[in-house]
Design a protein around this motif. Structure first.
Motif, PDB file in Angstrom:
ATOM      1  N   HIS A  75      -2.226   6.515   6.286  1.00  0.00           N
ATOM      2  CA  HIS A  75      -1.844   5.457   5.345  1.00  0.00           C
ATOM      3  C   HIS A  75      -2.860   5.295   4.215  1.00  0.00           C
ATOM      4  O   HIS A  75      -2.742   4.376   3.403  1.00  0.00           O
ATOM      5  CB  HIS A  75      -1.655   4.122   6.079  1.00  0.00           C
ATOM      6  N   THR A  76      -3.858   6.170   4.139  1.00  0.00           N
ATOM      7  CA  THR A  76      -4.830   6.128   3.036  1.00  0.00           C
ATOM      8  C   THR A  76      -4.107   6.263   1.698  1.00  0.00           C
ATOM      9  O   THR A  76      -3.320   7.201   1.515  1.00  0.00           O
ATOM     10  CB  THR A  76      -5.853   7.273   3.175  1.00  0.00           C
ATOM     11  N   PRO A  77      -4.339   5.376   0.731  1.00  0.00           N
ATOM     12  CA  PRO A  77      -3.681   5.492  -0.575  1.00  0.00           C
ATOM     13  C   PRO A  77      -4.020   6.821  -1.245  1.00  0.00           C
ATOM     14  O   PRO A  77      -5.158   7.303  -1.130  1.00  0.00           O
ATOM     15  CB  PRO A  77      -4.256   4.308  -1.370  1.00  0.00           C
TER      16      PRO A  77
ATOM     17  N   MET B  32       0.847  -1.210   0.000  1.00  0.00           N
ATOM     18  CA  MET B  32       0.000   0.000   0.000  1.00  0.00           C
ATOM     19  C   MET B  32       0.870   1.243   0.000  1.00  0.00           C
ATOM     20  O   MET B  32       1.834   1.344   0.750  1.00  0.00           O
ATOM     21  CB  MET B  32      -0.909   0.003   1.234  1.00  0.00           C
ATOM     22  N   ILE B  33       0.561   2.201  -0.839  1.00  0.00           N
ATOM     23  CA  ILE B  33       1.297   3.460  -0.899  1.00  0.00           C
ATOM     24  C   ILE B  33       0.794   4.388   0.187  1.00  0.00           C
ATOM     25  O   ILE B  33      -0.398   4.608   0.323  1.00  0.00           O
ATOM     26  CB  ILE B  33       1.114   4.127  -2.267  1.00  0.00           C
ATOM     27  N   THR B  34       1.690   4.913   0.987  1.00  0.00           N
ATOM     28  CA  THR B  34       1.290   5.821   2.043  1.00  0.00           C
ATOM     29  C   THR B  34       1.392   7.256   1.590  1.00  0.00           C
ATOM     30  O   THR B  34       1.998   7.560   0.567  1.00  0.00           O
ATOM     31  CB  THR B  34       2.168   5.628   3.288  1.00  0.00           C
ATOM     32  N   VAL B  35       0.788   8.152   2.374  1.00  0.00           N
ATOM     33  CA  VAL B  35       0.864   9.572   2.061  1.00  0.00           C
ATOM     34  C   VAL B  35       2.310  10.023   1.955  1.00  0.00           C
ATOM     35  O   VAL B  35       2.670  10.858   1.144  1.00  0.00           O
ATOM     36  CB  VAL B  35       0.121  10.397   3.127  1.00  0.00           C
ATOM     37  N   GLY B  36       3.180   9.438   2.770  1.00  0.00           N
ATOM     38  CA  GLY B  36       4.574   9.836   2.755  1.00  0.00           C
ATOM     39  C   GLY B  36       5.325   9.349   1.549  1.00  0.00           C
ATOM     40  O   GLY B  36       6.480   9.714   1.340  1.00  0.00           O
ATOM     41  N   ASP B  37       4.681   8.514   0.696  1.00  0.00           N
ATOM     42  CA  ASP B  37       5.334   7.989  -0.500  1.00  0.00           C
ATOM     43  C   ASP B  37       4.539   8.353  -1.734  1.00  0.00           C
ATOM     44  O   ASP B  37       4.430   7.591  -2.677  1.00  0.00           O
ATOM     45  CB  ASP B  37       5.453   6.457  -0.388  1.00  0.00           C
ATOM     46  N   ILE B  38       3.986   9.551  -1.743  1.00  0.00           N
ATOM     47  CA  ILE B  38       3.074   9.983  -2.801  1.00  0.00           C
ATOM     48  C   ILE B  38       3.750  10.084  -4.161  1.00  0.00           C
ATOM     49  O   ILE B  38       3.118   9.934  -5.189  1.00  0.00           O
ATOM     50  CB  ILE B  38       2.424  11.320  -2.399  1.00  0.00           C
ATOM     51  N   THR B  39       5.061  10.280  -4.192  1.00  0.00           N
ATOM     52  CA  THR B  39       5.741  10.446  -5.476  1.00  0.00           C
ATOM     53  C   THR B  39       5.610   9.222  -6.359  1.00  0.00           C
ATOM     54  O   THR B  39       5.713   9.319  -7.576  1.00  0.00           O
ATOM     55  CB  THR B  39       7.232  10.733  -5.252  1.00  0.00           C
ATOM     56  N   THR B  40       5.350   8.053  -5.789  1.00  0.00           N
ATOM     57  CA  THR B  40       5.206   6.836  -6.578  1.00  0.00           C
ATOM     58  C   THR B  40       3.759   6.506  -6.884  1.00  0.00           C
ATOM     59  O   THR B  40       3.473   5.500  -7.507  1.00  0.00           O
ATOM     60  CB  THR B  40       5.831   5.646  -5.844  1.00  0.00           C
ATOM     61  N   ALA B  41       2.860   7.359  -6.450  1.00  0.00           N
ATOM     62  CA  ALA B  41       1.439   7.056  -6.598  1.00  0.00           C
ATOM     63  C   ALA B  41       0.948   7.300  -8.006  1.00  0.00           C
ATOM     64  O   ALA B  41       1.483   8.115  -8.746  1.00  0.00           O
ATOM     65  CB  ALA B  41       0.619   7.913  -5.630  1.00  0.00           C
ATOM     66  N   THR B  42      -0.081   6.571  -8.361  1.00  0.00           N
ATOM     67  CA  THR B  42      -0.779   6.853  -9.603  1.00  0.00           C
ATOM     68  C   THR B  42      -1.672   8.059  -9.378  1.00  0.00           C
ATOM     69  O   THR B  42      -2.547   8.037  -8.534  1.00  0.00           O
ATOM     70  CB  THR B  42      -1.647   5.656 -10.031  1.00  0.00           C
ATOM     71  N   ILE B  43      -1.449   9.116 -10.137  1.00  0.00           N
ATOM     72  CA  ILE B  43      -2.199  10.342  -9.923  1.00  0.00           C
ATOM     73  C   ILE B  43      -3.567  10.240 -10.581  1.00  0.00           C
ATOM     74  O   ILE B  43      -3.697   9.865 -11.738  1.00  0.00           O
ATOM     75  CB  ILE B  43      -1.435  11.556 -10.485  1.00  0.00           C
ATOM     76  N   VAL B  44      -4.565  10.575  -9.814  1.00  0.00           N
ATOM     77  CA  VAL B  44      -5.939  10.494 -10.301  1.00  0.00           C
ATOM     78  C   VAL B  44      -6.249  11.705 -11.160  1.00  0.00           C
ATOM     79  O   VAL B  44      -6.010  12.841 -10.764  1.00  0.00           O
ATOM     80  CB  VAL B  44      -6.927  10.441  -9.113  1.00  0.00           C
ATOM     81  N   ASN B  45      -6.778  11.486 -12.314  1.00  0.00           N
ATOM     82  CA  ASN B  45      -7.163  12.578 -13.189  1.00  0.00           C
ATOM     83  C   ASN B  45      -8.659  12.757 -13.115  1.00  0.00           C
ATOM     84  O   ASN B  45      -9.425  11.985 -13.680  1.00  0.00           O
ATOM     85  CB  ASN B  45      -6.724  12.287 -14.627  1.00  0.00           C
ATOM     86  N   LEU B  46      -9.119  13.746 -12.387  1.00  0.00           N
ATOM     87  CA  LEU B  46     -10.547  13.986 -12.215  1.00  0.00           C
ATOM     88  C   LEU B  46     -11.021  14.971 -13.275  1.00  0.00           C
ATOM     89  O   LEU B  46     -10.559  16.102 -13.327  1.00  0.00           O
ATOM     90  CB  LEU B  46     -10.811  14.555 -10.823  1.00  0.00           C
ATOM     91  N   GLU B  47     -11.945  14.521 -14.088  1.00  0.00           N
ATOM     92  CA  GLU B  47     -12.435  15.354 -15.159  1.00  0.00           C
ATOM     93  C   GLU B  47     -13.850  15.812 -14.858  1.00  0.00           C
ATOM     94  O   GLU B  47     -14.561  15.219 -14.071  1.00  0.00           O
ATOM     95  CB  GLU B  47     -12.405  14.579 -16.482  1.00  0.00           C
TER      96      GLU B  47
END
Length: 227
Positions: free
Chosen positions: A125-127, A1-16
């Motif tokens: 720890h929320t993704p 699970m990706i934590t808030v502290g590791d956001i650089t590796t997260a898949t960024i959500v594109n909200l349209e």
């Protein structure tokens, strides 16, 4: 699970489809987490980070000036804590939406934060994609919580709740309340049962009115108290 502290590796959500950016301010004393949250917002369409602050004292001055839509608030801050900061911010800006983002999941901390005026409560720890969806939800009238937080609230509420009020809900309202209890966001409920986002919000408003509550946590408590 990706934590808030590791956001650089997260898949960024594109909200349209959002007509205006959701304006967000961050109050977090950990520089790594704070920087990660800023990057997440900067890289996600539909959101704008107005500022990030290491303590409540600076945050209160800047938030009063910038007037964001949503504030992400830590609890354990140097000096004034996050709960008191929320209380004072809500006195200044009653329409401000505050989403607590913290490591604390004990009922006392949760209730203090909600009583001070926070509308949502998530663990750190929320993704990142779920965090983005929660910010969007709270900006549109929702009250996002992790399922474990909702359970904590339910366990504390259910001892003194009249269950007969559940009988006043329609079948659709009961279905939506069940999904709220499972931790679904408003948009997810709309998609799951095939109705519009606005219709779900209307049902939730009616649920609150019929159960004489003002939050998702209290409504879910009504549901669990009947069993």
């Amino acid at each position: 699970m990706i934590t808030v502290g590791d956001i650089t590796t997260a898949t960024i959500v594109n909200l349209e489809g959002l007509e205006m950016d959701v304006k967000v301010s961050i109050v977090e004393d950990d520089p790594g987490i704070r920087a990660g949250l800023v990057r997440l917002l900067q890289r996600t369409a539909g959101f704008k980070c107005l500022g990030s602050y290491p303590n409540a004292e600076v945050a209160m001055q800047e938030i009063a000036r910038n007037k964001p839509d949503v504030v992400l608030m830590d609890i354990n801050l140097p000096g004034m804590d996050g709960v008191e900061c929320v209380r004072q911010l809500k006195l200044q800006q009653p329409s401000l939406q505050v989403l607590m983002l913290t490591v604390y999941d004990d009922p006392q901390r949760i209730f203090e934060a909600l009583a001070s005026g926070a509308t949502g409560y998530l663990m750190k720890h929320t993704p990142p994609p779920e965090l983005i969806e929660a910010i969007r939800d709270i900006s549109q009238g929702g009250a996002p919580m992790n399922s474990q937080i909702a359970r904590r609230v339910v366990e504390s509420f259910q001892k003194n709740v009249p269950a007969q009020e559940m009988e006043h809900l329609s079948p659709r309202e009961k279905e939506i309340l069940e999904l709220l209890a499972q931790g679904y966001l408003i948009k997810e409920i709309a998609d799951k049962i095939g109705i519009g986002f606005g219709t779900v919000r209307s049902h939730i408003r009616h649920i609150y009115e019929k159960l004489h509550v003002r939050s998702r946590a209290q409504a879910v408590a009504r549901l669990y108290s009947k069993s």
